[in-house]
Design an enzyme around this catalytic site. Structure first.
Site, PDB file in Angstrom:
ATOM      1  N   GLU A 176       3.567   2.746   8.115  1.00 56.34           N
ATOM      2  CA  GLU A 176       2.634   3.455   8.985  1.00 56.34           C
ATOM      3  C   GLU A 176       3.091   3.609  10.436  1.00 56.34           C
ATOM      4  OE1 GLU A 176      -1.582   2.511   6.727  1.00 56.34           O
ATOM      5  OE2 GLU A 176      -1.199   1.533   8.635  1.00 56.34           O
ATOM      6  N   GLU A 364      -1.316   1.673  -0.145  1.00 58.25           N
ATOM      7  CA  GLU A 364      -2.442   0.891   0.378  1.00 58.25           C
ATOM      8  C   GLU A 364      -3.726   1.677   0.180  1.00 58.25           C
ATOM      9  OE1 GLU A 364      -2.412  -0.522   4.429  1.00 58.25           O
ATOM     10  OE2 GLU A 364      -0.344  -1.235   4.280  1.00 58.25           O
TER      11      GLU A 364
END
Length: 452
Positions: A176, A364
């Site tokens: 991320e 995720e």
């Protein structure tokens, strides 16, 4: 113990196919604790959490889940939950306490033990090379704003490949980047606490160069490896069907969903939609265009919610702002994120539109709710329902022919959730942080039964 929700009759593991990867994700800084054990250097989060008011309730990651000392206990729980794939990250400052130079063999030995124990328990390890814990020694030299970080990251990736690549097949280069650059180098609410475009733009560019440099190292040293990298993403919708809100939503989408994936795919930065990004070109050097893209085996997508965006005259650079979920009368998590499972379907549609992406894995997805222990159990029906509803949307995408090849729950155990400290609980397993007692939640039992 029975799970806290009824299994949807139409939702079964078999519907996703035999080659669909099921797993759970964690990160070193959030779980390991032992922040100065066995020669480990300080990370930016070790430093940031010492600063008053930066983390909720003054929480620190010093102890966290004690995974460093008790990794066998938690890997045993992964096995108990029938989870075949376990994603975790390597702490950069455990391997290179100064971020470069002298290697800390104790750190390498630790991760070799963790990897070996995964295999011993019949669990496939998936390694993330970088999950936000930059060594403080590199931050002292400018961190991600300093172009030298690209070379240091390449060195770190090389050590990881040489140390663990004889057994580990599945790799994620970076986690991320939009979050650690945006929250850490623009808003200042995450480590290292820098603010402004002058920090954000070089950090973005150097992160992209590092993702590609790290991936090239893995490809060169481990030609048979399964190489990916992960991106956070949120389905974006305009507040109203008016041109200024629609334009604002497009700008927000460029920042949140396109800023990193598009250069990595060879499409360049989305500067047409977001004019403020044009300043990034002053950080280019000759040859950068050739070092911004890589042909990944898979892209990891991480989705939790959607965002409603409206035009905002007062928001610099972006001209857009979020309409907060708590003001919209929708169901929210303890992170104040809207519960909106359709987001993951919309995100899969969005990223499937890039022909350059070969394979997508949801690396995720999960939810934080105010869990309470009742007797010796945690009945977290909302989390079980959240996971099932998201899996329904993923199955819908898969049945429509969209690329999606795996699903990893965030996360195994409750942990240190960055600036929110230990307040949000995302785990399939409850932790009493005073005693370190573990209790498998209803959602954990549901996932175990689903995967059985």
């Amino acid at each position: 113990m029975a799970s806290d929700t009824t299994n949807h009759p139409q939702l079964s593991k078999d519907l996703f196919g035999d080659d669909f990867a099921w797993g759970v994700s964690t990160a070193a800084l959030q779980t390991e604790g032992s922040c100065d054990a066995d020669g480990k250097g300080a990370s930016i989060w070790d430093t940031f959490t010492q600063r008053t008011g930066k983390v909720l309730n003054g929480h620190k990651p010093d102890i966290a889940c004690q995974f460093y000392d008790n990794y066998q206990r938690d890997i045993d729980l992964v096995k108990q939950l029938n989870i075949p794939n376990f994603r975790f990250s390597i702490s950069w400052s455990r391997i290179l306490p100064k971020g470069e130079g002298q290697v800390n063999q104790a750190g390498i030995d630790h991760y070799n033990r963790v990897i070996d124990y995964c295999f011993q328990q019949g669990i496939e390890p998936w390694l993330t090379i970088y999950h936000w814990d930059l060594p403080q020694a590199l931050e002292d030299k400018g961190g991600w704003t300093n172009r030298d970080v690209v070379g240091h990251f390449k060195e770190f990736a090389t050590i990881c490949a040489n140390s663990f690549g004889d057994r580990v097949t599945n790799w994620m280069v970076m986690n991320e980047p939009a979050v650690f650059t945006g929250a850490g180098y623009f808003l200042g609410i995450h480590a290292p606490g820098r603010k402004g475009l002058r920090n954000f733009l070089p950090a973005v560019h150097h992160a992209v160069l590092s993702i590609v440099a790290g991936a090239k190292v893995l490809r060169q040293l481990l030609p048979d490896a399964h190489i990916g990298t992960t991106f956070s993403c949120s389905h974006i919708e305009p507040y109203a069907d008016k041109p200024r809100h629609i334009a604002a939503a497009k700008r927000a989408d460029a920042l949140i969903n396109r800023l990193f994936i598009e250069p990595v795919l060879g499409l360049g930065y989305p500067t047409d939609e977001l004019k403020a990004l044009k300043g990034i070109y002053k950080y280019f050097e000759p040859g950068d265009e050739d070092n911004l893209s890589f042909d990944f085996d898979f892209i990891g997508l991480q989705n939790y919610t959607r965002e409603i965006i409206k035009y905002s005259f007062f928001t610099p650079y972006l001209g857009a702002s979020l309409v907060k979920a708590e003001n919209r009368g929708v169901e929210i998590t303890t992170m104040k994120w809207e519960v909106y499972p359709q987001s993951i379907y919309e995100i899969l549609k969005k990223y499937n539109a890039y022909p350059q992406i070969r394979k997508i894995i949801i690396t995720e997805n999960g939810a934080s709710f105010p869990d309470e222990v009742t007797g010796d159990a945690v009945h977290d029906k909302k989390r079980s329902d959240y996971i099932q509803a998201n899996l329904q949307q993923i199955l819908k995408a898969k049945q429509e022919g969209l690329k999606v090849s795996g699903y990893f729950v965030w996360t195994l155990t409750d942990n240190f959730e960055w600036a929110e400290g230990y307040h949000p609980r995302f785990g399939l397993i409850y932790i009493d942080f005073e005693t370190q007692q573990r209790i498998i939640k209803g959602s954990g039992h549901w996932y175990a039964n689903f995967l059985r």
